[in-house]
Design an enzyme around this catalytic site. Structure first.
Site, short mmCIF file in Angstrom:
data_model
loop_
_atom_site.label_atom_id
_atom_site.label_comp_id
_atom_site.label_asym_id
_atom_site.label_seq_id
_atom_site.Cartn_x
_atom_site.Cartn_y
_atom_site.Cartn_z
N ALA A 206 0.83 -1.21 0.00
CA ALA A 206 0.00 0.00 0.00
C ALA A 206 0.86 1.26 0.00
CB ALA A 206 -0.95 -0.01 1.20
N LYS B 47 17.06 1.41 -15.04
CA LYS B 47 16.91 2.85 -15.29
C LYS B 47 17.04 3.64 -13.98
CE LYS B 47 12.61 2.92 -13.54
NZ LYS B 47 12.02 3.79 -12.51
#
Length: 345
Positions: free
Chosen positions: A9, A191
């Site tokens: 969450a 990345k």
């Protein structure tokens, strides 16, 4: 309507829960903190992580066994370092078959295992080939506001990939499929290394020229490492490669860019991580990529420089000078190599 458990969450798990709820699914958002679950259910907010209203179709749970009852799919969106533990716990309580999807961008430092492999190793009856990965240029802050976003899902199991595409795709969240699971996972993880570097560059006060060079040469490093692990070099020209590089290297929404920016301004790594208050995946990934590149003799000078900054307390400006003073070479050598590895046999 499909019943889906979203495990994690944080900002990204919350944003993807909103996408799924918008598509009419029954979404069960799991957190290990009861207080957080209660706040989400009562206020439909998760303000520590995301400034967005959470639809009422999203119900939060702090007990994993309750969150995954009768679900058809499980979306794992926890930090990479927690993947093994969460997968083991899920394996204990998941009784009926479900499609496993993950949206975590990271790799395991010691083994260089991708997240799908970690899940497959820890879950009985689930091979990594059946796991689906969701990745691409996607800030949670913008997804939560339903701003146009495009991502890619990939699995060796094409039916599972198509299932995941149907779960998520809508008018503000476009989803492509790809059969290059290795490239999709590595692009999303690697990345973050370059995003740290971009943040450092900005923190040092350098301009767009430096950042453009960093992103371009960073793409070359990602492609070299990815191809050595079986990814198609062409994948890194797509959303999980160039796309994710652009969004992560140029925006303050990016945790990795923000962490790098603080490092460039002179803060120490421990101070930065404490100030961030959230996981910065690029730090762990830099260690993994550096170790693997050394073992396999893959040239990754940007990654090596970042490793020295993060773990050997080197000054960022000194590393920039070292990179700028490397031996002369012809850029076409790299481009020719890229083309050779991209073309089919």
């Amino acid at each position: 309507m499909t019943k889906i458990a979203v495990l994690g969450a944080g900002s990204w798990g919350t944003a993807l829960s909103i996408v799924l709820a918008d598509n009419g699914h029954d979404v069960r958002l799991w957190t290990h903190r009861q207080e957080q679950a209660d706040t989400i259910n009562q206020k439909h907010k998760n303000e520590k992580y995301l400034d967005a209203t959470i639809p009422e179709q999203v119900k939060a749970f702090y007990r994993l066994d309750k969150a995954i009852e009768d679900v058809s799919a499980v979306l794992i969106v926890v930090p990479a370092k927690a993947i093994r533990d969460v997968s083991m716990e899920l394996d204990k309580v998941l009784k009926d078959p479900a499609v496993i999807i993950h949206a975590t961008k990271g790799i395991e430092p010691e083994s260089l295992r991708r997240v799908s492999q970690l899940i497959g190793e820890e879950m009985t009856g689930y091979d990594y080939e059946d796991v689906v990965v969701l990745s691409g240029p996607s800030h949670a802050e913008e997804v939560g506001k339903r701003q146009p976003t495009t991502v890619t899902v990939s699995s060796i199991n094409s039916q599972n990939a198509a299932f995941a595409q149907d779960l998520f795709i809508n008018e503000s969240f476009r989803v492509y499929t790809s059969n290059d699971m290795v490239g999709i996972e590595l692009g999303g993880a690697l990345k973050n290394i370059i995003a740290l570097g971009a943040g450092i560059s900005d923190g040092l006060g350098y301009g767009d020229n430096a950042k453009a060079a960093l992103i371009t040469r960073g793409l070359a490093e990602i492609t070299r490492l990815g191809a050595s692990l079986g990814a198609s070099p062409l994948t890194f020209l797509g959303l999980p490669g160039v796309g994710d590089l652009i969004v992560t290297c140029t925006s303050p929404h990016s945790r990795n860019w923000r962490a790098g920016n603080l490092l460039g301004k002179g803060q120490k790594l421990d101070e930065v991580l404490e100030q961030m208050g959230m996981v910065v995946e690029g730090v762990r990934t830099t260690k993994a990529a550096y170790q693997f590149a050394k073992e396999q003799q893959i040239e990754m000078p940007i990654t090596e420089g970042l490793y020295q900054v993060l773990f050997n307390d080197e000054k960022p400006k000194d590393i920039v000078e070292q990179l700028m003073n490397r031996n002369k070479r012809d850029e076409m050598d790299d481009i020719a190599s890229f083309i050779r590895t991209s073309l089919p046999e």
